[in-house]
Design a protein around this motif. Structure first.
Motif, mmCIF file in Angstrom:
data_model
loop_
_atom_site.group_PDB
_atom_site.id
_atom_site.type_symbol
_atom_site.label_atom_id
_atom_site.label_comp_id
_atom_site.label_asym_id
_atom_site.label_seq_id
_atom_site.Cartn_x
_atom_site.Cartn_y
_atom_site.Cartn_z
ATOM 1 N N SER A 1 -6.220 -35.490 22.270
ATOM 2 C CA SER A 1 -5.492 -34.286 21.893
ATOM 3 C C SER A 1 -5.155 -34.327 20.415
ATOM 4 O O SER A 1 -4.811 -35.389 19.872
ATOM 5 C CB SER A 1 -4.205 -34.164 22.715
ATOM 6 N N TYR A 2 -5.235 -33.159 19.766
ATOM 7 C CA TYR A 2 -4.960 -33.052 18.338
ATOM 8 C C TYR A 2 -3.957 -31.928 18.098
ATOM 9 O O TYR A 2 -4.028 -30.882 18.741
ATOM 10 C CB TYR A 2 -6.246 -32.751 17.557
ATOM 11 N N LEU A 3 -3.047 -32.161 17.171
ATOM 12 C CA LEU A 3 -2.123 -31.127 16.729
ATOM 13 C C LEU A 3 -2.798 -30.363 15.598
ATOM 14 O O LEU A 3 -3.167 -30.941 14.567
ATOM 15 C CB LEU A 3 -0.820 -31.772 16.246
ATOM 16 N N ASP A 4 -2.967 -29.072 15.791
ATOM 17 C CA ASP A 4 -3.786 -28.267 14.886
ATOM 18 C C ASP A 4 -2.931 -27.607 13.805
ATOM 19 O O ASP A 4 -2.210 -26.647 14.056
ATOM 20 C CB ASP A 4 -4.515 -27.189 15.689
ATOM 21 N N CYS A 5 -3.032 -28.123 12.588
ATOM 22 C CA CYS A 5 -2.354 -27.520 11.440
ATOM 23 C C CYS A 5 -3.355 -26.851 10.507
ATOM 24 O O CYS A 5 -3.124 -26.745 9.301
ATOM 25 C CB CYS A 5 -1.534 -28.569 10.686
ATOM 26 N N LEU A 6 -4.472 -26.421 11.079
ATOM 27 C CA LEU A 6 -5.466 -25.631 10.357
ATOM 28 C C LEU A 6 -5.516 -24.202 10.918
ATOM 29 O O LEU A 6 -5.643 -23.239 10.165
ATOM 30 C CB LEU A 6 -6.840 -26.298 10.454
ATOM 31 N N SER A 7 -5.419 -24.091 12.243
ATOM 32 C CA SER A 7 -5.320 -22.786 12.916
ATOM 33 C C SER A 7 -6.419 -21.822 12.493
ATOM 34 O O SER A 7 -6.166 -20.648 12.214
ATOM 35 C CB SER A 7 -3.954 -22.142 12.642
ATOM 36 N N PRO B 1 -8.567 -36.814 -5.557
ATOM 37 C CA PRO B 1 -9.281 -36.290 -4.392
ATOM 38 C C PRO B 1 -9.683 -37.370 -3.396
ATOM 39 O O PRO B 1 -9.757 -37.110 -2.197
ATOM 40 C CB PRO B 1 -10.509 -35.603 -5.001
ATOM 41 N N ARG B 2 -9.918 -38.598 -3.888
ATOM 42 C CA ARG B 2 -10.298 -39.667 -2.965
ATOM 43 C C ARG B 2 -9.140 -39.993 -2.025
ATOM 44 O O ARG B 2 -9.331 -40.165 -0.819
ATOM 45 C CB ARG B 2 -10.718 -40.913 -3.746
ATOM 46 N N LEU B 3 -7.936 -40.068 -2.578
ATOM 47 C CA LEU B 3 -6.769 -40.327 -1.742
ATOM 48 C C LEU B 3 -6.566 -39.190 -0.751
ATOM 49 O O LEU B 3 -6.265 -39.424 0.426
ATOM 50 C CB LEU B 3 -5.520 -40.493 -2.616
ATOM 51 N N ALA B 4 -6.725 -37.939 -1.200
ATOM 52 C CA ALA B 4 -6.549 -36.800 -0.310
ATOM 53 C C ALA B 4 -7.529 -36.863 0.860
ATOM 54 O O ALA B 4 -7.151 -36.602 2.013
ATOM 55 C CB ALA B 4 -6.731 -35.502 -1.086
ATOM 56 N N ALA B 5 -8.773 -37.214 0.590
ATOM 57 C CA ALA B 5 -9.771 -37.313 1.655
ATOM 58 C C ALA B 5 -9.407 -38.414 2.647
ATOM 59 O O ALA B 5 -9.586 -38.262 3.863
ATOM 60 C CB ALA B 5 -11.148 -37.570 1.060
ATOM 61 N N LEU B 6 -8.877 -39.511 2.133
ATOM 62 C CA LEU B 6 -8.456 -40.604 3.018
ATOM 63 C C LEU B 6 -7.266 -40.177 3.872
ATOM 64 O O LEU B 6 -7.192 -40.519 5.057
ATOM 65 C CB LEU B 6 -8.103 -41.842 2.197
ATOM 66 N N GLU C 1 -6.479 -29.707 6.458
ATOM 67 C CA GLU C 1 -7.593 -29.541 5.524
ATOM 68 C C GLU C 1 -7.074 -29.654 4.104
ATOM 69 O O GLU C 1 -5.868 -29.723 3.856
ATOM 70 C CB GLU C 1 -8.306 -28.207 5.737
ATOM 71 N N LEU C 2 -8.028 -29.661 3.169
ATOM 72 C CA LEU C 2 -7.710 -29.820 1.756
ATOM 73 C C LEU C 2 -8.083 -28.561 0.987
ATOM 74 O O LEU C 2 -8.851 -27.723 1.448
ATOM 75 C CB LEU C 2 -8.471 -31.018 1.168
ATOM 76 N N GLY C 3 -7.545 -28.437 -0.211
ATOM 77 C CA GLY C 3 -7.877 -27.316 -1.079
ATOM 78 C C GLY C 3 -7.454 -27.638 -2.493
ATOM 79 O O GLY C 3 -7.172 -28.794 -2.829
ATOM 80 N N GLY C 4 -7.390 -26.629 -3.318
ATOM 81 C CA GLY C 4 -6.932 -26.821 -4.686
ATOM 82 C C GLY C 4 -7.989 -27.414 -5.592
ATOM 83 O O GLY C 4 -9.116 -27.718 -5.188
ATOM 84 N N ARG C 5 -7.599 -27.587 -6.824
ATOM 85 C CA ARG C 5 -8.501 -28.170 -7.806
ATOM 86 C C ARG C 5 -8.847 -29.600 -7.430
ATOM 87 O O ARG C 5 -7.970 -30.405 -7.137
ATOM 88 C CB ARG C 5 -7.870 -28.093 -9.198
ATOM 89 N N HIS C 6 -10.142 -29.897 -7.416
ATOM 90 C CA HIS C 6 -10.668 -31.212 -7.057
ATOM 91 C C HIS C 6 -10.429 -31.560 -5.583
ATOM 92 O O HIS C 6 -10.620 -32.709 -5.181
ATOM 93 C CB HIS C 6 -10.065 -32.304 -7.951
ATOM 94 N N GLY C 7 -10.007 -30.594 -4.764
ATOM 95 C CA GLY C 7 -9.794 -30.866 -3.342
ATOM 96 C C GLY C 7 -8.723 -31.902 -3.093
ATOM 97 O O GLY C 7 -8.833 -32.698 -2.159
ATOM 98 N N ALA C 8 -7.659 -31.882 -3.878
ATOM 99 C CA ALA C 8 -6.623 -32.905 -3.778
ATOM 100 C C ALA C 8 -5.323 -32.397 -3.166
ATOM 101 O O ALA C 8 -4.321 -33.105 -3.196
ATOM 102 C CB ALA C 8 -6.343 -33.487 -5.164
ATOM 103 N N VAL C 9 -5.323 -31.188 -2.623
ATOM 104 C CA VAL C 9 -4.107 -30.626 -2.046
ATOM 105 C C VAL C 9 -4.223 -30.609 -0.523
ATOM 106 O O VAL C 9 -5.143 -30.006 0.033
ATOM 107 C CB VAL C 9 -3.855 -29.193 -2.566
#
Length: 479
Positions: free
Chosen positions: A62-68, A411-416, A429-437
């Protein structure tokens, strides 16, 4: 305890034994689908059941969905109102595909949507049903503004995201996806105020915060540019803006800035287009994000949540702009009847239950939790957002900060962190400049206990990701 999703907390789902081989399904997807796929790369799960804010994968987890669904599921998965509306339409043999013909389902949806629109649009507001995506609604808005004004140039903002079709991509700020393609429109890019990465590089000074200073400079720049006969801007057809930039990193436009922008466009006769594809239907704590500032657009772009989880896109606009000829903007699937009944049920539930106000309250708790998380973790450079549309920007605190005090994005930390969250049963999920948000878009019916679980998982996942990066840098195994 199981509580109805209608009352604001997701109903629980009993885990199911895996009936499929998720690894094989994912392998076939990689083999068969294009290299342009996105979420499937970073969220390697196979959803098979869902309810409220909970998704169950083919692996039985089971996963809690914070992407919706990128903000599409205002009421979460399989809300009883939505399921009942769809089931009733199917049971009575309602037509599923009607182009733009009038139907009872469409009439009822239109009535409900009109009741939810900002009153400033006027009682004679016009609606246009577009193709099923938000991008097509943006295309329609641009074409309408160009037709009504006789001008071609669009004004758009840094950090903006409006879709991937030609016109929508032209006003989108993401350079990476635009570089390989030919230019398709005349677009002038304007500076969007950012509280952490100010486009003017304005640093904090005593008694003056960087964000508001950047907003003021942005307005001054826009005014002078538009009035400069040597500024290079031909007569604009319209100005398009997100009230909260979503894909751009969850950056909320300051209310005063939006009011000033509305005045600039009004005085110059420039149609103001608000892209509320992701922010609409209660997401930011008001039914429409523009209501925070009290402004009313000339054209309102809507999609995602208005279809109740099914594909639909609509624009609403002032009647005086309705200069189109028949067929000026069409689309085969603009008559999705199931989306209309699902959308009507969603709009009504959000309006009647005040789920926008609930999103404001729970969003404040979630934002406070993110601020607590950031206080002890220098890797969290900035938290921001509105309602249940929140973000946390991850940075490398060992690198030198810029003039505004912002460290380089990590962005590497965000992906991790995203991967560690998924391991712990949280979809983000991620967003923002360089995918770091880190972006949080939970359904509006998420429960308070689930909010606390989100915060606990985020804290644990961030710490685990930092440990992993530290261990990698030291050349030792991760503990």
């Amino acid at each position: 305890m199981t509580i109805s999703a209608r009352n604001g907390i997701s109903a629980s789902i009993d885990p199911i034994p895996p009936a499929w081989d998720p690894a094989a399904i994912l392998a076939r997807q990689r083999e068969r689908e294009s290299s342009a796929r996105t979420y499937a790369r970073t969220l390697p799960i196979v959803p098979v059941r869902a309810n409220g804010a909970t998704v169950v994968g083919a692996d039985g987890r089971s996963y809690l969905d914070c992407l919706s669904g990128a903000g599409t599921l205002a009421l979460g998965h399989n809300h009883p109102d939505v399921v009942q509306a769809i089931t009733a339409a199917l049971s009575r043999g309602a037509p599923l595909h009607t182009l733009d013909l009038a139907t009872p389902e469409k009439d009822a949806f239109t009535e409900e949507l009109r009741a939810c629109l900002p009153p400033g649009l006027g009682s004679d507001v016009k609606l246009h049903f577009c193709g099923p995506s938000g991008a097509d609604a943006v295309e329609a808005a641009i074409k309408l503004a160009q037709t009504a004004t006789g001008n071609q140039t669009m004004l758009a903002f840094t950090g903006g995201y409006h879709g991937m079709t030609a016109g929508a991509l032209a006003v989108t700020g993401n350079v990476a996806v635009k570089n390989p393609l030919p230019a398709t429109a005349s677009v002038v890019r304007l500076p969007f105020p950012h509280p952490y990465r100010c486009p003017f590089g304005v640093g904090s000074t005593p008694g003056r915060a960087a964000g508001p200073d950047g907003a003021e400079l942005s307005i001054r720049y826009i005014e002078r540019l538009l009035d400069d006969p040597l500024g290079g801007v031909t007569d604009p057809a319209g100005l398009i803006v997100e009230v909260v930039q979503g894909e751009g990193g969850v950056v909320a436009a300051p209310d005063g800035w939006l009011r000033a922008l509305r005045e600039i466009t009004r005085r110059r006769g420039i149609p103001l287009i608000l892209d509320e594809v992701q922010t609409g239907v209660g997401r930011t704590g008001r039914f429409w994000a523009a209501q925070h500032s009290g402004i009313t657009p000339d054209i309102l772009v809507m999609s995602k949540a208005i279809g109740g989880g099914l594909p639909m896109a609509v624009i609403a606009y002032r009647a005086e702009l309705d200069v189109w000829t028949p067929g000026a903007h069409t689309g085969t699937f603009r008559g999705n009847q199931l989306a209309m009944v699902a959308g009507r049920a969603t709009l009504r539930r959000v309006r009647q239950d005040g789920l926008d106000e609930r999103a404001a309250r729970l969003g404040s708790r979630l934002l406070a939790g993110l601020e607590d998380l950031a206080r002890d973790r220098p890797q969290v450079g900035n938290v921001r957002g509105r309602g249940l549309m929140l973000g946390a920007e991850l940075v490398d605190p060992t690198m030198e900060a810029d003039a505004v005090g912002a460290h380089p994005a990590d962005p590497r930390l965000a992906a991790l962190v995203r991967a560690e969250c998924l391991r712990r049963g949280l979809i983000i999920e991620l967003g923002g400049r360089h995918g770091a948000v880190i972006r949080l878009l939970p359904p509006l019916i998420i429960g308070e206990e689930e909010i606390e679980r989100v915060l606990a998982i985020l804290a644990d996942a961030t710490d685990a990701a930092v440990r992993r990066l530290t261990a990698d840098a030291a050349g030792r195994p991760t503990t």
